[in-house]
Each structure stands twice: as C-alpha cells, then as structure tokens.
Design a protein around this motif. Structure first.
Motif, PDB file in Angstrom:
ATOM      1  N   UNK A 271     -11.602   4.303   2.287  1.00 55.92           N
ATOM      2  CA  UNK A 271     -11.500   3.092   1.492  1.00 55.92           C
ATOM      3  C   UNK A 271     -10.703   3.352   0.216  1.00 55.92           C
ATOM      4  N   UNK A 272     -10.183   2.290  -0.367  1.00 54.78           N
ATOM      5  CA  UNK A 272      -9.511   2.410  -1.662  1.00 54.78           C
ATOM      6  C   UNK A 272     -10.531   2.754  -2.741  1.00 54.78           C
TER       7      UNK A 272
ATOM      8  N   UNK B 107      -2.892   8.442  -0.361  1.00 55.37           N
ATOM      9  CA  UNK B 107      -1.907   7.541  -0.920  1.00 55.37           C
ATOM     10  C   UNK B 107      -2.267   7.297  -2.369  1.00 55.37           C
ATOM     11  N   UNK B 108      -1.266   7.302  -3.263  1.00 57.01           N
ATOM     12  CA  UNK B 108      -1.526   7.211  -4.697  1.00 57.01           C
ATOM     13  C   UNK B 108      -0.792   6.011  -5.290  1.00 57.01           C
ATOM     14  N   UNK B 109      -1.522   5.272  -6.086  1.00 56.63           N
ATOM     15  CA  UNK B 109      -0.953   4.126  -6.791  1.00 56.63           C
ATOM     16  C   UNK B 109      -1.471   4.127  -8.228  1.00 56.63           C
ATOM     17  N   UNK B 110      -0.557   4.045  -9.185  1.00 52.93           N
ATOM     18  CA  UNK B 110      -0.927   4.005 -10.598  1.00 52.93           C
ATOM     19  C   UNK B 110      -0.990   2.567 -11.070  1.00 52.93           C
TER      20      UNK B 110
ATOM     21  N   UNK C 224       0.851  -1.190   0.000  1.00 52.29           N
ATOM     22  CA  UNK C 224       0.000   0.000   0.000  1.00 52.29           C
ATOM     23  C   UNK C 224       0.889   1.243   0.000  1.00 52.29           C
ATOM     24  N   UNK C 225       0.578   2.248  -0.815  1.00 51.84           N
ATOM     25  CA  UNK C 225       1.451   3.426  -0.899  1.00 51.84           C
ATOM     26  C   UNK C 225       1.436   4.249   0.382  1.00 51.84           C
TER      27      UNK C 225
ATOM     28  N   UNK D 223      -5.947   5.279 -11.439  1.00 52.38           N
ATOM     29  CA  UNK D 223      -5.332   5.735 -10.200  1.00 52.38           C
ATOM     30  C   UNK D 223      -6.092   5.113  -9.034  1.00 52.38           C
ATOM     31  N   UNK D 224      -5.361   4.488  -8.113  1.00 50.46           N
ATOM     32  CA  UNK D 224      -5.955   3.995  -6.878  1.00 50.46           C
ATOM     33  C   UNK D 224      -5.597   4.975  -5.758  1.00 50.46           C
ATOM     34  N   UNK D 225      -6.605   5.419  -5.015  1.00 51.44           N
ATOM     35  CA  UNK D 225      -6.369   6.338  -3.901  1.00 51.44           C
ATOM     36  C   UNK D 225      -6.681   5.640  -2.583  1.00 51.44           C
ATOM     37  N   UNK D 226      -5.922   5.994  -1.556  1.00 49.84           N
ATOM     38  CA  UNK D 226      -6.076   5.401  -0.228  1.00 49.84           C
ATOM     39  C   UNK D 226      -6.135   6.521   0.815  1.00 49.84           C
TER      40      UNK D 226
END
Length: 430
Positions: A352-353, A252-255, A231-232, A364-367
């Motif tokens: 939540x994600x 938190x950012x995940x591509x 998890x970022x 883009x996934x945000x946390x």
C-alpha cells in the motif's frame, strides 16, 4: 578516498586579501558570502572571488551508526595561504573557518582560457558538530574542479546551485563570481555566464507542472493546466559489501513538497544513482537522481529482548538542489522515526501507499515497498513481514466471509429443523 595528510601548503608569498561576510539564504543553505581579493606584491589584484558554499558530511559514530554534519563558513573566516602564484606554484585561493576546517582551489591557464584545477577540503572531526565521531582529527579530501574553461580577462558568474560529491562529503556552491589571472590588477567588466543560469530563462517543467514565461500586462494571462502525477516507477536498489549484496530495497518514491504551492515529484529509478553504507547495526541508503535530489534513508537495529533484534527506519534526510517553481533549494530531515519495523533477518514489505513525514512541508510517499538493510542471504530477500495496514486489509474480508458463512450455516440448520418438524407433524395425522 579521504586521506589524513593535510593538503600541501604552497610557498608563502606576501599578499593582501579582503573578506566580506554577508548573511545568505534560509535553512541548510543559509551560509555566508565570502569575498576574497588576492593581491600581489605590487598591490595589484590577481584573483577575485565571491561565492557561497555549504558542506554535508557523513561520518561514523562510536556506536557504528552514521550521522550527517553540516558545515558553513561563518564570520571567523581567514585566508592564510592565498597567493598569486609564481613559477613553481599555481595561484591558490584558500580559506579557513570554524574549528580547524579549510578549503582551497588552485588555477591553471592556457593562452586563451583559465579554469580551476584541484579543490582540497579539510574538515576536523574534533569540532562539536561531529557528535561522538569515531575518528577524531583532520580529514582531507581532494577532487578535480568540474568548472569548464573560461576566457581570460572574463569574469565567471553562476547563481545556479551546484554540487560535488567525493567520499562521504557533498560540497555545495552557488552565487559564484570569479576571475583568476586578473590582468593589470583590474577585474574585468566582461561576464561569462554558466550554462545552468542560461537554461533557467526558458520555461521549466517540474513534476508535470509547467511554469509559463512572464507576459506583459497588456497580454492575456495564460491558463496553466496541470496533469495529474502518475504513480512513480518501482525501482530496485542494492548495495554491495565486496561481491555480496548487503542491502536490498524495492519501492516507488514520490516527494510531496509544499513551497508556495504543493508539488508532487516522482523519483525515476532509471536515472537514479545508488550509494550508501552497510553495517551490523546501522545502514544508509542514498539515492541521487539526475535532477540533483538526494534522499538518505538511515536504518538501525534495536534489541527488544535478550534474544530478539529488530530493524527500523530511523532517519530520513532530503536535499533538493534544483529549485521548484523558482523557490530556494531545500534541505530537510527527520531523525526521530521508528517505522518499517520488523525482525532482523527478515524483510519488510508494504504494497500500500505509505507516507513518511519529514517535515510539515515535505513528505515521502512510498509504493510497493520492500526493504532489507541487514543480513541479506544469497543476494535475495528473506521472508517478508507485511505492514499492518495490509494485514488489516486481509483480516477484514476474512472476518466478513466467516460471518457470512456462519449466517448461511444458521439458515441451513433452521431450514432442516423446520422441515423435519413439518414432516413429523404430517405423520401424526395418520
């Protein structure tokens, strides 16, 4: 800082330039290779250059919103003003393209080396690509060329895509071949390769996925193991208008990039630079990490009734300059979003994600998200409105608990009624 004055043109000297235009790569980085051969009065080459470039420009519209425009040299490129230089003017490489756009670079040298000095870029917002631009006319930016000194009588080569950011403009360059101060009119056969190209020879690691070096056919193929992407890290980002914070963001950012095969990339807030702009009805948050990944979030305000306003995420643009698993650089965007919606003056929160769809091949996934792009008071978040999935998660246990409580109550009532009847029946026997 952008200026409205044009870049001063050097004393015009007779010269002859040859331009070659060829189709480049796909997407945003699809451009035209420009080849320029600058010659002196004796028809001897003094500057030779071939390169590819694109420009990403952020501009303000009449409705106080901010949009992005893309410029790329096309087949109508000219080269007026390119010169070998003289005792009073430095050698200059200059091109013009499109509806009043131009780019130039001059050069300096020592006894042993040469290098680019000043880059000037003028873009004309009268061009149709700047839809509804608030400011009309040519705008010029000037920036120092970051190229390192190169040995004289050597050709500088760099296939790696690089960028320069100044004001609201990002300049992208790649596939560069250059020699200034050409000796005896003949381009050198000696090459000087940029450090970025040298580093691509070694195995590279992207988002914990390791690409093994090439092996011979007789060697056994290595087994590639991929570690699960964690998890970022959660980053805290902010913009200021003067000495006051005007935008707050925590996430938190995940591509999730699908090029050849899916790759997950975590954005590290510790190595991410924050820029952007605040406005009354539009705001932009730009994140630029150390691996040259640009993420632009554009927020807007909408009226839902006479006295009610809400903000929402309207647009996302992503530029990935560093290649992923050897693929081409990527630029993608979605300007038709309507998410992270809440009342103006509040903040939006979602623990939540969540997934923001940019394109089919890029999400883009945000946390642990919390965002407030407008009306920040006292440099801190206002009361948050939870996202619907989180609200649903609270409703479900509450509903189940209420149902169980009701069931327990019914059991107790039935027990007492039954017990009372049993006692009454016992009294009647006497």
């Amino acid at each position: 800082m952008a200026t409205r004055s044009p870049w001063p043109r050097p004393l015009s000297l007779p010269c002859c330039c040859l331009l070659l235009l060829a189709l480049g790569g796909p997407g945003f980085f699809q451009s035209h290779a420009v080849e320029v051969n600058v010659k002196d009065l004796s028809n001897n080459t003094c500057i030779y250059a071939e390169w590819m470039m694109s420009f990403l420009i952020k501009y303000e519209t009449n409705s106080s919103e901010y949009k992005n425009a893309t410029l790329k040299p096309s087949t109508n490129v000219t080269h007026d003003g390119s010169t070998c230089g003289n005792n009073t003017h430095a050698p200059l490489l200059a091109i013009q393209f499109g509806a009043g756009h131009s780019w130039s670079i001059n050069f300096t040298k020592t006894n042993e080396t040469y290098q680019g000095n000043i880059i000037s870029f003028t873009y004309n917002t009268n061009d149709a690509v700047f839809k509804d631009a608030k400011t009309k006319g040519p705008i010029t930016i000037v920036v120092k060329d970051p190229m390192h000194p190169v040995q004289l009588n050597t050709v500088y080569k760099c296939h790696h895509l690089d960028s320069i950011e100044v004001a609201n403009v990002s300049l992208f360059f790649w596939n560069v071949t250059l020699q200034a101060f050409v000796q005896n009119g003949t381009v050198s056969k000696n090459d000087s390769t940029c450090e970025a190209d040298k580093s691509t020879v070694a195995p590279t690691t992207v988002a914990n996925l390791t690409t093994a070096p090439i092996t011979t056919a007789s060697s056994p193929l290595p087994t590639t193991t991929s570690k699960p992407v964690e998890k970022p890290l959660i980053g805290n980002y902010s913009l200021k208008d003067g000495d006051k914070i005007c935008l707050l963001a925590t996430m938190g950012l995940q591509l999730n990039v699908s090029q050849e095969k899916p790759v997950l990339i975590n954005i590290n807030p510790k190595t991410t630079n924050v820029t952007g702009s605040c406005g009354n009805t539009s705001a932009i948050l730009r994140l630029n990490d150390s691996n040259k990944r640009f993420i632009d979030f554009t927020f807007a305000v909408k009226n839902t009734s006479a006295n009610t306003q809400r903000f929402y995420l309207k647009e996302v643009n992503i530029t990935l300059i560093s290649s992923i698993n050897g693929s081409e650089p990527l630029n993608a965007g979605n300007n038709n979003l309507s998410i992270w919606d809440t009342f103006l003056g509040s903040s939006y929160m979602c623990q939540k994600e969540q997934t923001v769809l940019v394109t089919e091949d890029l999400q883009i996934h945000t946390f642990d998200l919390r965002i407030q792009p407008f009306k920040v008071q006292d440099n801190k978040y206002s009361k948050a409105e939870d996202c619907s999935p989180d609200v649903d998660n609270f409703i479900v246990p509450i509903t189940v608990g209420a149902a169980l409580g009701g069931l327990v109550a019914l059991v107790l009532v039935a027990y007492f009624v039954s017990h009372k009847k049993h006692r009454n029946a016992g009294y009647q026997q006497f």
